[in-house]
Design an enzyme around this catalytic site. Sequence first.
Site, PDB file in Angstrom:
ATOM      1  N   GLN A 195       3.212  -6.107   7.732  1.00 28.93           N
ATOM      2  CA  GLN A 195       4.350  -5.318   8.191  1.00 28.93           C
ATOM      3  C   GLN A 195       5.539  -6.215   8.552  1.00 28.93           C
ATOM      4  O   GLN A 195       6.669  -5.957   8.143  1.00 28.93           O
ATOM      5  CB  GLN A 195       3.912  -4.486   9.397  1.00 28.93           C
ATOM      6  CG  GLN A 195       4.896  -3.409   9.781  1.00 28.93           C
ATOM      7  CD  GLN A 195       4.445  -2.645  11.016  1.00 28.93           C
ATOM      8  OE1 GLN A 195       3.570  -3.085  11.759  1.00 28.93           O
ATOM      9  NE2 GLN A 195       5.045  -1.487  11.237  1.00 28.93           N
ATOM     10  N   HIS A 236       8.941  -6.214   6.022  1.00 29.68           N
ATOM     11  CA  HIS A 236      10.097  -5.472   6.521  1.00 29.68           C
ATOM     12  C   HIS A 236      11.392  -6.273   6.452  1.00 29.68           C
ATOM     13  O   HIS A 236      12.455  -5.750   6.737  1.00 29.68           O
ATOM     14  CB  HIS A 236       9.841  -4.929   7.928  1.00 29.68           C
ATOM     15  CG  HIS A 236       9.053  -3.648   7.904  1.00 29.68           C
ATOM     16  ND1 HIS A 236       7.941  -3.488   7.110  1.00 29.68           N
ATOM     17  CD2 HIS A 236       9.218  -2.471   8.526  1.00 29.68           C
ATOM     18  CE1 HIS A 236       7.468  -2.266   7.279  1.00 29.68           C
ATOM     19  NE2 HIS A 236       8.223  -1.637   8.129  1.00 29.68           N
ATOM     20  N   LEU A 250       4.537   1.421  -2.696  1.00 32.44           N
ATOM     21  CA  LEU A 250       3.116   1.044  -2.820  1.00 32.44           C
ATOM     22  C   LEU A 250       2.672   0.159  -1.665  1.00 32.44           C
ATOM     23  O   LEU A 250       1.491  -0.021  -1.429  1.00 32.44           O
ATOM     24  CB  LEU A 250       2.805   0.400  -4.182  1.00 32.44           C
ATOM     25  CG  LEU A 250       3.082  -1.076  -4.492  1.00 32.44           C
ATOM     26  CD1 LEU A 250       2.055  -1.996  -3.854  1.00 32.44           C
ATOM     27  CD2 LEU A 250       3.046  -1.272  -5.995  1.00 32.44           C
ATOM     28  N   TYR A 251       3.667  -0.381  -0.930  1.00 32.63           N
ATOM     29  CA  TYR A 251       3.362  -1.222   0.235  1.00 32.63           C
ATOM     30  C   TYR A 251       3.267  -0.404   1.523  1.00 32.63           C
ATOM     31  O   TYR A 251       3.184  -0.957   2.607  1.00 32.63           O
ATOM     32  CB  TYR A 251       4.410  -2.327   0.398  1.00 32.63           C
ATOM     33  CG  TYR A 251       3.841  -3.732   0.521  1.00 32.63           C
ATOM     34  CD1 TYR A 251       3.053  -4.103   1.618  1.00 32.63           C
ATOM     35  CD2 TYR A 251       4.085  -4.697  -0.439  1.00 32.63           C
ATOM     36  CE1 TYR A 251       2.539  -5.379   1.726  1.00 32.63           C
ATOM     37  CE2 TYR A 251       3.569  -5.985  -0.337  1.00 32.63           C
ATOM     38  CZ  TYR A 251       2.799  -6.314   0.745  1.00 32.63           C
ATOM     39  OH  TYR A 251       2.280  -7.586   0.849  1.00 32.63           O
ATOM     40  N   HIS A 261      -0.189   2.029   5.729  1.00 32.40           N
ATOM     41  CA  HIS A 261      -0.470   2.518   7.080  1.00 32.40           C
ATOM     42  C   HIS A 261      -1.949   2.690   7.406  1.00 32.40           C
ATOM     43  O   HIS A 261      -2.328   2.538   8.564  1.00 32.40           O
ATOM     44  CB  HIS A 261       0.348   3.780   7.349  1.00 32.40           C
ATOM     45  CG  HIS A 261       1.821   3.496   7.383  1.00 32.40           C
ATOM     46  ND1 HIS A 261       2.650   3.744   6.312  1.00 32.40           N
ATOM     47  CD2 HIS A 261       2.584   2.894   8.316  1.00 32.40           C
ATOM     48  CE1 HIS A 261       3.870   3.342   6.607  1.00 32.40           C
ATOM     49  NE2 HIS A 261       3.866   2.814   7.819  1.00 32.40           N
ATOM     50  N   GLY A 271       1.492  -4.322  -7.673  1.00 29.20           N
ATOM     51  CA  GLY A 271       2.038  -5.083  -6.543  1.00 29.20           C
ATOM     52  C   GLY A 271       2.116  -6.569  -6.856  1.00 29.20           C
ATOM     53  O   GLY A 271       3.098  -7.235  -6.506  1.00 29.20           O
ATOM     54  N   SER A 331       5.174  -9.175  -6.088  1.00 24.44           N
ATOM     55  CA  SER A 331       4.990 -10.130  -5.019  1.00 24.44           C
ATOM     56  C   SER A 331       5.249 -11.563  -5.512  1.00 24.44           C
ATOM     57  O   SER A 331       6.037 -12.309  -4.921  1.00 24.44           O
ATOM     58  CB  SER A 331       3.566  -9.955  -4.476  1.00 24.44           C
ATOM     59  OG  SER A 331       3.170 -11.074  -3.772  1.00 24.44           O
TER      60      SER A 331
HETATM   61  C1  HEM Z   1       0.863   1.886  13.737  1.00 20.75           C
HETATM   62  C2  HEM Z   1       1.592   1.133  12.985  1.00 20.75           C
HETATM   63  C3  HEM Z   1       2.797   1.600  12.219  1.00 20.75           C
HETATM   64  C4  HEM Z   1       3.713   2.552  12.525  1.00 20.75           C
HETATM   65  C5  HEM Z   1       3.772   3.438  13.778  1.00 20.75           C
HETATM   66  C6  HEM Z   1       4.658   2.600  11.435  1.00 20.75           C
HETATM   67  C7  HEM Z   1       5.755   3.431  11.382  1.00 20.75           C
HETATM   68  C8  HEM Z   1       6.677   3.464  10.374  1.00 20.75           C
HETATM   69  C9  HEM Z   1       7.874   4.249  10.379  1.00 20.75           C
HETATM   70  C10 HEM Z   1       8.322   5.176  11.513  1.00 20.75           C
HETATM   71  C11 HEM Z   1       8.517   4.013   9.205  1.00 20.75           C
HETATM   72  C12 HEM Z   1       9.852   4.613   8.764  1.00 20.75           C
HETATM   73  C13 HEM Z   1       9.591   5.608   7.669  1.00 20.75           C
HETATM   74  C14 HEM Z   1      10.381   6.877   7.748  1.00 20.75           C
HETATM   75  O1  HEM Z   1      11.180   7.084   8.659  1.00 20.75           O
HETATM   76  O2  HEM Z   1      10.172   7.691   6.821  1.00 20.75           O
HETATM   77  C15 HEM Z   1       7.717   3.073   8.453  1.00 20.75           C
HETATM   78  C16 HEM Z   1       8.038   2.585   7.217  1.00 20.75           C
HETATM   79  C17 HEM Z   1       7.300   1.647   6.521  1.00 20.75           C
HETATM   80  N1  HEM Z   1       6.116   1.079   6.909  1.00 20.75           N
HETATM   81 FE1  HEM Z   1       5.179   1.426   8.650  1.00 20.75          FE
HETATM   82  N2  HEM Z   1       4.294   1.687  10.485  1.00 20.75           N
HETATM   83  C18 HEM Z   1       3.171   1.050  10.921  1.00 20.75           C
HETATM   84  C19 HEM Z   1       2.476   0.066  10.261  1.00 20.75           C
HETATM   85  C20 HEM Z   1       2.782  -0.429   9.002  1.00 20.75           C
HETATM   86  C21 HEM Z   1       2.022  -1.450   8.322  1.00 20.75           C
HETATM   87  C22 HEM Z   1       0.794  -2.176   8.853  1.00 20.75           C
HETATM   88  C23 HEM Z   1       2.611  -1.648   7.127  1.00 20.75           C
HETATM   89  C24 HEM Z   1       2.103  -2.637   6.115  1.00 20.75           C
HETATM   90  C25 HEM Z   1       2.800  -3.219   5.209  1.00 20.75           C
HETATM   91  C26 HEM Z   1       3.756  -0.740   7.047  1.00 20.75           C
HETATM   92  C27 HEM Z   1       4.623  -0.624   5.978  1.00 20.75           C
HETATM   93  C28 HEM Z   1       5.732   0.180   5.950  1.00 20.75           C
HETATM   94  C29 HEM Z   1       6.704   0.177   4.871  1.00 20.75           C
HETATM   95  C30 HEM Z   1       6.675  -0.674   3.616  1.00 20.75           C
HETATM   96  C31 HEM Z   1       7.691   1.092   5.231  1.00 20.75           C
HETATM   97  C32 HEM Z   1       8.967   1.432   4.467  1.00 20.75           C
HETATM   98  C33 HEM Z   1      10.116   0.698   5.105  1.00 20.75           C
HETATM   99  C34 HEM Z   1      11.428   1.113   4.554  1.00 20.75           C
HETATM  100  O3  HEM Z   1      11.454   1.744   3.494  1.00 20.75           O
HETATM  101  O4  HEM Z   1      12.453   0.806   5.177  1.00 20.75           O
HETATM  102  N3  HEM Z   1       3.812  -0.025   8.207  1.00 20.75           N
HETATM  103  N4  HEM Z   1       6.600   2.766   9.182  1.00 20.75           N
END
Ligand code: HEM
Length: 600
Positions: A201, A205, A381-382, A385, A522, A526
Amino acid sequence: MWLSTAAKGMWPFVVVFVCQLVTSSSATNPCCSYPCQNDGMCMTTGHDTYMCDCSNMDFYGDHCEHPTLMKRIKTWLRPDTETTHYLLVEPKYKWIWNIVNNLTFLSRRIMKVIYMLRADVLDSPPIYNSAHSYVTLDAAFNRSLYSRILPPVPEECPTPMGTKGPKELPDVDLLIKKFFTRTKFLPEPTGSNVLFSYFAQHFTHMFFKTDFQKGPGFQWGNHGVDMSNVYGKDKAAENRLRSFKGGKFKMQLVKGEEYPLPVSKTGAEMVYPKHVREEHKYALGHSLFGLLPGLFVYSTVWMREHNRVCGILAKTHPEWDDERLFQTGKLIILGETIKIVIEDYVQHLSSYNYQLLFVPDVLFGEPFQYQNRIAAEFNHLYHWHPLMPTNFNISGTVYELKDYMFHSELVIKHGFANVLDSMIKQRAGLMSHHNHGPGTLHVLRDSIIHQRQLRFQSLNNYRKRFNLAPYTTFEELTGETVMAAELEKLYHDVDAVEMYVGMIVEKRRHRAMFGSSVIEIGGPNSVKGLMSNYICSPQYWKPSTFGGEVGFDIVNTASMQKLFCQNIKGKCPVVSFRVPDYDENETIETWDGKLPHDEL
Ligand code: HEM
Ligand SMILES: *[C@@H]1O[C@H](CO)[C@@H](O)[C@H](O)[C@H]1NC(C)=O
Ligand SMILES: *[C@@H]1O[C@H](CO)[C@@H](O)[C@H](O)[C@H]1NC(C)=O
Ligand SMILES: *[C@@H]1O[C@H](CO)[C@@H](O)[C@H](O)[C@H]1NC(C)=O
Ligand SMILES: *[C@@H]1O[C@H](CO)[C@@H](O)[C@H](O)[C@H]1NC(C)=O
């Protein structure tokens, strides 16, 4: 010479002629059925005719269906991806890799082949973005959009996937309930821990930055590894974190250890909900990293590492000012990051017995583009969650998501070393179906909706694009019958299964963290994203860029173990992406094979 060029130039016209004779007339865009094979370009040539452009390809024929002789030989010589994967991960072949890993010449050769083959699959420069279903100049010039690996399905097509499947895709909430929602925590079978999840994450990001205000096709990043996750999104953000002394970040000392400062002391733009106390709102490189303590841990350790590196640089270069120390420190941190991503992180997630290497010099003199673009599909694909367990266990205190979300101060409260130790010991979740925790279901929902707005092509089209055999049945996709039957009811045709949904229900590869689609789609993104970084180019990749041999050496010997242990007070644990008590022969809990009932 000119004759052969002219003959080549004539070729597409011959094809047009042929296809205009053979296509049946219908009112819709004939390219909707994706008639061109092997990534040949489909172009309409009138309301109901099309041509397949196979120029510069290893294929020819009306539909680019025939491989050239060279291609036939190459295909024959090259083992298929499943065999390659099996050889790389299966314990009984470990002895081969133990020898290969020890033969520097051979293992560098293999690494070069991996870099080249993986990166070669992608379009560089990019030709598509989400704004058009055909090639545009804007796709290459307009960096405010993610690129696309495959263009959107044209709006005028009869179904969302072209011509296959239902006119309306299955209800999102029904899909989530049936295939995604976690009922029981399913542990990650290769032993990955939470330190791994948070690394994924924190690292990704810096380049997965959707500009949701503008729309799911837009982004606000730099399309690559720029370390903005540590330093801030731009110069202004960066300046707010700097001390302007010795090149270092401005940090506070708590119990003898460096930590980021509160927002109030820096003016950093951070997103925190109202209920968070002012002194617990920390200033980090990414505005959203207050979200989770694990992101705070990584941000902190990289800031400490930057300051440590600046200290070393200042000793070797007493003649350098703050600015030069800062800039050079940042280059070193970027180099360390790529080294760690390849040799620790990708090494772990690949499950390979072959030891991956970060050796940019093997590409010198080869046709390789030092430019990168982040594709919308790579971002989606990344969305890993399911890797997140439902609770976070810090030194025996078990926190629910709501109690640790936006509570970075827990890291200071429990102590950095203890939190690190807990992250190493806690098992991550299996990146698969029926394993999305309650806290991330809304993210999943949004992302499926966004993929539909972006008109992503089917999983099978992506598989073909990456030289994988398309699935012919639902059973073949899932490797079981219960989900397969349900999916068939919803999607009618396996060629209509959506990319992300398909990747999540896909059967897991032998001894892998994911199915073959996540790995093979992926992987190229990558590798390309890492090795096309500017610092890997021959002009950057030399000791003087990194302040001399001392700095270059820090980059070339970086590891997760050193990153943490050189920046931590107290006993440093064995830093690994795998839980210490992992047993490769354990029988782990898997999905119980039951689907929830139809009603919502
Ligand atoms: C409990 C842990 C996590 C929470 C609460 C969380 C929460 C979120 C939230 C709120 C978003 C914004 C998406 C939206 O508003 O539609 C997001 C996007 C995303 N998350 Fe997580 N996330 C978590 C863990 C992870 C992990 C471990 C990864 C692993 C790579 C990950 C990858 C992503 C990716 C790639 C996006 C898209 C970002 C973007 O397009 O700007 N997340 N996540
Ligand atoms: C690799 O080489 C080192 C040193 O030459 C040796 O100690 C080690 O046992 C070798 N490992 C294998 C698996 O051959
Ligand atoms: C990039 O593309 C978007 C969407 O088509 C458009 O709104 C924006 O103005 C473009 N930006 C530039 C710099 O051309
Ligand atoms: C929490 O982690 C500790 C080790 O760090 C372990 O002994 C304990 O059993 C865990 N508790 C739960 C509920 O998982
Ligand atoms: C797992 O099983 C294999 C074969 O039975 C054995 O060789 C190996 O040592 C076992 N691994 C562990 C960690 O017990």
